[in-house]
Design a protein around this motif. Structure first.
Motif, PDB file in Angstrom:
ATOM      1  N   TYR A 111       0.821  -1.213   0.000  1.00 40.15           N
ATOM      2  CA  TYR A 111       0.000   0.000   0.000  1.00 40.15           C
ATOM      3  C   TYR A 111       0.859   1.270   0.000  1.00 40.15           C
ATOM      4  O   TYR A 111       0.339   2.365   0.115  1.00 40.15           O
ATOM      5  CB  TYR A 111      -0.928   0.007   1.217  1.00 40.15           C
ATOM      6  CG  TYR A 111      -2.163  -0.861   1.078  1.00 40.15           C
ATOM      7  CD1 TYR A 111      -3.436  -0.288   1.000  1.00 40.15           C
ATOM      8  CD2 TYR A 111      -2.077  -2.249   1.035  1.00 40.15           C
ATOM      9  CE1 TYR A 111      -4.577  -1.077   0.890  1.00 40.15           C
ATOM     10  CE2 TYR A 111      -3.206  -3.045   0.922  1.00 40.15           C
ATOM     11  CZ  TYR A 111      -4.450  -2.457   0.854  1.00 40.15           C
ATOM     12  OH  TYR A 111      -5.586  -3.242   0.741  1.00 40.15           O
ATOM     13  N   ALA A 170     -11.237   5.246   2.931  1.00 46.17           N
ATOM     14  CA  ALA A 170     -11.609   3.883   2.561  1.00 46.17           C
ATOM     15  C   ALA A 170     -10.374   3.002   2.384  1.00 46.17           C
ATOM     16  O   ALA A 170     -10.381   1.827   2.768  1.00 46.17           O
ATOM     17  CB  ALA A 170     -12.435   3.901   1.272  1.00 46.17           C
ATOM     18  N   GLU A 171      -9.294   3.565   1.823  1.00 42.97           N
ATOM     19  CA  GLU A 171      -8.070   2.783   1.625  1.00 42.97           C
ATOM     20  C   GLU A 171      -7.466   2.375   2.961  1.00 42.97           C
ATOM     21  O   GLU A 171      -7.001   1.247   3.132  1.00 42.97           O
ATOM     22  CB  GLU A 171      -7.047   3.581   0.814  1.00 42.97           C
ATOM     23  CG  GLU A 171      -5.748   2.812   0.581  1.00 42.97           C
ATOM     24  CD  GLU A 171      -4.782   3.534  -0.333  1.00 42.97           C
ATOM     25  OE1 GLU A 171      -3.623   3.726   0.069  1.00 42.97           O
ATOM     26  OE2 GLU A 171      -5.198   3.908  -1.456  1.00 42.97           O
ATOM     27  N   ASP A 216      -9.580  -0.325   4.359  1.00 39.59           N
ATOM     28  CA  ASP A 216      -9.338  -1.536   3.576  1.00 39.59           C
ATOM     29  C   ASP A 216      -8.025  -2.199   3.985  1.00 39.59           C
ATOM     30  O   ASP A 216      -7.951  -3.424   4.103  1.00 39.59           O
ATOM     31  CB  ASP A 216      -9.308  -1.190   2.082  1.00 39.59           C
ATOM     32  CG  ASP A 216      -9.019  -2.398   1.208  1.00 39.59           C
ATOM     33  OD1 ASP A 216      -9.716  -3.420   1.363  1.00 39.59           O
ATOM     34  OD2 ASP A 216      -8.087  -2.323   0.378  1.00 39.59           O
ATOM     35  N   GLN A 218      -7.790  -5.950   5.302  1.00 44.94           N
ATOM     36  CA  GLN A 218      -6.959  -6.932   4.605  1.00 44.94           C
ATOM     37  C   GLN A 218      -5.935  -7.576   5.533  1.00 44.94           C
ATOM     38  O   GLN A 218      -5.547  -8.727   5.333  1.00 44.94           O
ATOM     39  CB  GLN A 218      -6.260  -6.283   3.409  1.00 44.94           C
ATOM     40  CG  GLN A 218      -7.184  -5.833   2.295  1.00 44.94           C
ATOM     41  CD  GLN A 218      -8.060  -6.950   1.757  1.00 44.94           C
ATOM     42  OE1 GLN A 218      -7.649  -8.109   1.683  1.00 44.94           O
ATOM     43  NE2 GLN A 218      -9.291  -6.611   1.382  1.00 44.94           N
ATOM     44  N   LEU A 276     -15.887   2.202   0.070  1.00 47.68           N
ATOM     45  CA  LEU A 276     -15.799   0.909   0.747  1.00 47.68           C
ATOM     46  C   LEU A 276     -16.550  -0.167  -0.018  1.00 47.68           C
ATOM     47  O   LEU A 276     -16.108  -1.320  -0.104  1.00 47.68           O
ATOM     48  CB  LEU A 276     -16.356   1.019   2.173  1.00 47.68           C
ATOM     49  CG  LEU A 276     -15.496   1.785   3.186  1.00 47.68           C
ATOM     50  CD1 LEU A 276     -16.235   1.927   4.506  1.00 47.68           C
ATOM     51  CD2 LEU A 276     -14.161   1.087   3.404  1.00 47.68           C
ATOM     52  N   LEU A 300     -14.503  -1.307  -2.827  1.00 47.77           N
ATOM     53  CA  LEU A 300     -13.398  -2.147  -2.370  1.00 47.77           C
ATOM     54  C   LEU A 300     -13.872  -3.470  -1.783  1.00 47.77           C
ATOM     55  O   LEU A 300     -13.049  -4.287  -1.348  1.00 47.77           O
ATOM     56  CB  LEU A 300     -12.576  -1.388  -1.311  1.00 47.77           C
ATOM     57  CG  LEU A 300     -11.740  -0.208  -1.819  1.00 47.77           C
ATOM     58  CD1 LEU A 300     -11.250   0.642  -0.657  1.00 47.77           C
ATOM     59  CD2 LEU A 300     -10.559  -0.710  -2.645  1.00 47.77           C
ATOM     60  N   ASP A 301     -15.189  -3.692  -1.760  1.00 46.80           N
ATOM     61  CA  ASP A 301     -15.765  -4.918  -1.193  1.00 46.80           C
ATOM     62  C   ASP A 301     -15.408  -5.100   0.276  1.00 46.80           C
ATOM     63  O   ASP A 301     -15.154  -6.224   0.744  1.00 46.80           O
ATOM     64  CB  ASP A 301     -15.328  -6.158  -1.989  1.00 46.80           C
ATOM     65  CG  ASP A 301     -15.979  -6.215  -3.365  1.00 46.80           C
ATOM     66  OD1 ASP A 301     -17.138  -5.770  -3.476  1.00 46.80           O
ATOM     67  OD2 ASP A 301     -15.323  -6.684  -4.312  1.00 46.80           O
ATOM     68  N   VAL A 302     -15.370  -3.997   1.007  1.00 47.66           N
ATOM     69  CA  VAL A 302     -15.129  -4.067   2.454  1.00 47.66           C
ATOM     70  C   VAL A 302     -16.481  -4.069   3.161  1.00 47.66           C
ATOM     71  O   VAL A 302     -17.236  -3.098   3.067  1.00 47.66           O
ATOM     72  CB  VAL A 302     -14.282  -2.871   2.942  1.00 47.66           C
ATOM     73  CG1 VAL A 302     -14.137  -2.908   4.467  1.00 47.66           C
ATOM     74  CG2 VAL A 302     -12.909  -2.877   2.273  1.00 47.66           C
ATOM     75  N   TYR A 356     -19.173  -3.468   5.909  1.00 48.69           N
ATOM     76  CA  TYR A 356     -19.264  -2.546   7.041  1.00 48.69           C
ATOM     77  C   TYR A 356     -20.717  -2.408   7.477  1.00 48.69           C
ATOM     78  O   TYR A 356     -21.645  -2.687   6.721  1.00 48.69           O
ATOM     79  CB  TYR A 356     -18.694  -1.161   6.668  1.00 48.69           C
ATOM     80  CG  TYR A 356     -19.528  -0.389   5.679  1.00 48.69           C
ATOM     81  CD1 TYR A 356     -20.537   0.482   6.104  1.00 48.69           C
ATOM     82  CD2 TYR A 356     -19.331  -0.531   4.305  1.00 48.69           C
ATOM     83  CE1 TYR A 356     -21.312   1.186   5.192  1.00 48.69           C
ATOM     84  CE2 TYR A 356     -20.097   0.161   3.390  1.00 48.69           C
ATOM     85  CZ  TYR A 356     -21.086   1.022   3.845  1.00 48.69           C
ATOM     86  OH  TYR A 356     -21.861   1.723   2.945  1.00 48.69           O
TER      87      TYR A 356
END
Length: 419
Positions: A34, A141-142, A145, A149, A242, A245-247, A249
């Motif tokens: 990242y 969001a990153e 994420d 991850q 999000l 990113l398929d997170v 929540y």
């Protein structure tokens, strides 16, 4: 005198340390991907840094800090969290003058005087990240994420993100008034600490773990209902990112986190079981300025490593942490023992871990020592093998054994290490 480890601390012994090294390596590799760089700050700072940074009305500052006066009469505090120290370094080194954003991470011990329990110690460890120089919802969001991850990489199931917005200095005063208006008639039901915060910082009451206070605040005015247009738009974009990113929540409109510096996005990583909250973070757009720097936005998180290990244990997940030596050299006879010294050096120079006997044990005792060390191979060198320039190599897990040229041992073990 019977010396014992201080309450709320742990000795990490061989076999356990390797688990810590494994998850730390996972964190470092994730940060590399990242594009985060590591920063290491002192274990103690000026006390005022945490009073200003963390917040006077937080439980951390009011009850939990390890503070002492040094021989120069200065008040110093063992760091109770990582962000304030990172921001201090960012400001002191004038990194704000460099191209932004700045993306940093840290791994290390923190200190809070709390009641020790499973996954919660007085000396505990965090993996954290901090980003400065951007208000982009995509960065929020990153960061979320990256944390998600981390748990996914370790194989944890059931981790979810709880998300909220705690507004900004423009919209918070409206919510503050509504909150005081709601809580004042119910103040007799509040604990002593929350009663003292009613006028100073009523939002802190939402973070109280006291059951009676939680019942009082269950239907309290929500910050998300009083967001200004900018905060509302920012929060909506964070959620959109999000989703991209398929997170997974869920919204938790009661969550405010335990630190005063948060603005807008606040989040926690939670899991069912004893570990509970694994860690969390949020945006802190005013903290750099509060600590003496220019106006500069920031966002980050701190994840508890003890709680992560507890969650892994609860789910029965075995970490592939490597422990033991690649090769234990068994030397029988004076000349063989001398040759074993250089064999160890050769093995170590090609990257293999190696050890030998230093207690003058017989063959059987040395084989037991190799087993105890978790050695993958035992290399057996007697006087006859030495004369023939050969050595026996036994794979302990299978019992397979073969004899090879003595000068091939290092390459043989190295190749087996890769397999």
């Amino acid at each position: 005198m019977d010396f014992r480890i201080p309450r709320g601390t742990m000795d990490l012994m061989p076999g356990e340390v390797e688990k810590w090294q494994y998850i730390e390596e996972k964190a470092r590799d994730l940060c590399r991907r990242y594009h985060f760089s590591e920063v290491r700050t002192p274990l103690f700072e000026q006390t005022e840094l945490f009073r200003r940074g963390v917040g006077e009305t937080t439980d951390i500052v009011e009850k939990e800090m390890y503070t002492f006066t040094d021989q120069g009469g200065r008040s110093l505090t063992l760091r109770p969290e990582g962000t304030a120290s990172i921001v201090r370094s960012f400001v002191e080194k004038k990194v704000y003058g460099e191209p932004q954003p700045t993306k940093w991470y840290y791994i290390g011990p923190m200190y809070r005087y709390e009641r020790p329990q499973a996954g919660r110690q007085r000396q505990f460890h965090q993996f954290g990240v901090e980003v400065f120089g951007t208000t982009a919802p995509g960065m929020d969001a990153e960061v979320i994420d990256l944390g998600f991850q981390f748990y996914r990489t370790l194989g944890l199931d059931g981790v979810k993100v709880e998300l909220n917005s705690v507004g900004c200095p423009r919209c918070r005063p409206i919510h503050r008034e509504k909150l005081i208006e709601y809580l004042t008639p119910r103040k007799e039901e509040l604990c002593k600490d929350c009663l003292s915060r009613l006028d100073r910082n009523p939002m802190r009451i939402l973070d109280c773990k006291n059951e009676s206070c939680r019942e009082v605040t269950e239907k309290a005015p929500r910050m998300v209902d009083h967001l200004c247009d900018d905060c509302k738009s920012h929060f909506e974009e964070v959620q959109e990112n999000l989703q991209l990113l398929d997170v997974p929540y869920v919204l938790n409109t009661q969550m405010v986190r335990g630190l005063d510096y948060y603005t807008q996005t606040a989040f926690e990583f939670v899991i069912e079981g004893g570990a509970g909250s694994l860690g969390g973070g949020g945006r802190y757009n005013g903290l750099v300025e509060e600590i003496g720097g220019p106006e500069m936005p920031g966002i980050g998180f701190g994840l508890g490593l003890e709680r992560t290990l507890l969650a892994l244990e609860e789910q029965g997940l075995e970490l592939p942490a490597r422990y033991g030596v690649d090769c234990y050299v068994i030397a029988l006879g004076d000349d063989a023992k001398k040759r074993a010294i250089s064999l160890l050096k050769e093995l170590r120079e090609v990257g293999c871990s190696a050890d030998r006997d230093y207690l003058d044990r017989k063959m059987k005792g040395q084989m037991k020592a190799a087993d105890r060390m978790g050695a993958r191979y035992a290399a057996i060198l007697g006087e006859n093998e030495l004369k023939e320039n050969r050595i026996k190599v036994k794979e302990l897990a299978t019992g397979n054994q073969e004899t090879i040229q003595l000068d091939r041992l290092a390459d043989y073990i190295r190749q087996g290490r890769k397999d």
